[in-house]
Design an enzyme around this catalytic site. Sequence first.
Site, PDB file in Angstrom:
ATOM      1  N   LYS A 103       0.870  -1.174   0.000  1.00 15.23           N
ATOM      2  CA  LYS A 103       0.000   0.000   0.000  1.00 15.23           C
ATOM      3  C   LYS A 103       0.905   1.223   0.000  1.00 15.23           C
ATOM      4  CE  LYS A 103      -3.440   2.650   2.496  1.00 15.23           C
ATOM      5  NZ  LYS A 103      -4.047   2.954   3.812  1.00 15.23           N
ATOM      6  N   GLY A 164      -8.397   9.507   9.565  1.00 17.32           N
ATOM      7  CA  GLY A 164      -8.765   9.570  10.970  1.00 17.32           C
ATOM      8  C   GLY A 164      -9.824  10.586  11.341  1.00 17.32           C
ATOM      9  N   ALA A 190      -9.729   5.938   4.114  1.00 14.51           N
ATOM     10  CA  ALA A 190      -9.566   7.093   4.994  1.00 14.51           C
ATOM     11  C   ALA A 190     -10.853   7.882   5.189  1.00 14.51           C
ATOM     12  CB  ALA A 190      -8.467   8.036   4.494  1.00 14.51           C
ATOM     13  N   GLY A 191     -11.108   8.207   6.445  1.00 15.35           N
ATOM     14  CA  GLY A 191     -12.210   9.086   6.796  1.00 15.35           C
ATOM     15  C   GLY A 191     -13.551   8.421   7.006  1.00 15.35           C
ATOM     16  N   ASN A 212      -9.724   1.771   9.626  1.00 13.46           N
ATOM     17  CA  ASN A 212      -8.810   1.571  10.742  1.00 13.46           C
ATOM     18  C   ASN A 212      -9.323   2.276  11.995  1.00 13.46           C
ATOM     19  OD1 ASN A 212      -5.160   1.718  11.186  1.00 13.46           O
ATOM     20  ND2 ASN A 212      -6.752   1.078  12.558  1.00 13.46           N
ATOM     21  N   THR A 213      -9.228   3.607  12.003  1.00 13.68           N
ATOM     22  CA  THR A 213      -9.535   4.372  13.207  1.00 13.68           C
ATOM     23  C   THR A 213     -10.908   4.057  13.781  1.00 13.68           C
ATOM     24  OG1 THR A 213      -8.107   6.181  12.470  1.00 13.68           O
ATOM     25  CG2 THR A 213      -9.726   6.704  14.163  1.00 13.68           C
TER      26      THR A 213
END
Length: 261
Positions: A103, A164, A190-191, A212-213
Amino acid sequence: MLHDDKLVIGGREFGSRLFLGSGKFQSPEMMKEAIAASGASIATVALRRMNLGAGRDESADIAEHLDSSKYLVLPNTSGAMNAEDAVRIARLGEAAGYGKFVKLEVHPDPNYLLPDPIETLLATEKLAKEGFKVLAYMNADPVLALRLQDAGAAALMPLGSPIGTNRGVETRAQIEIIIEQCDLPVVVDAGLGMPSHAAEAMEIGADAVMINTAVAIASDPVEMAKAFAKAVEAGRAAYICGSSARSLLASPTSPLTGFLD
């Protein structure tokens, strides 16, 4: 149709369209349990400070908790400031036994962590020539997406919103163009802070999502991972089945003509 719906990236088939990151969890054990609960086929690990001569760093230790027979353990180049850094980190990952999948992340700005489009393109060109299967993290830029495709990327990973932030698919219009124009798998990365965000990304035609977050910092990461898995499946099914056309006027679900005659 759903049983024939396969995700293939870089010539490899994956059973899940949910990718999960390994950062920010309270412990490696919690990370391992959440990823298992998600059913993910790909788990990412950061290898930016791996020193092959002096043992593995904390990020690589996290990777040791992941069963490579169950997941593609996907090293990322998080922390790379330019193409040269990213290429070096990718090569280190391969030398450490993680193979050719990588990645690609190049984000020199410490405040917003937005990817550098020029350096990302340069790194993709270099790594693709070396046989790497590059999953390129990028701004949701349709023109850049086509350039990355031409450069040999294996998949495109446009951001929904900054890393995040949990703000959802703020770049929806651009991602829709990328999906329409490009032949590569598109993974919204992301986001995405709620399962509904993941479902939205899948409903518009994304091939997968990266989380992830939102899972790692949840009060119950395992249950949140399960929720995202369900949302991804629902969103993909809705996309495959086709959405109804929007209308300004109401349309009755039951016929009214002849009812009172």
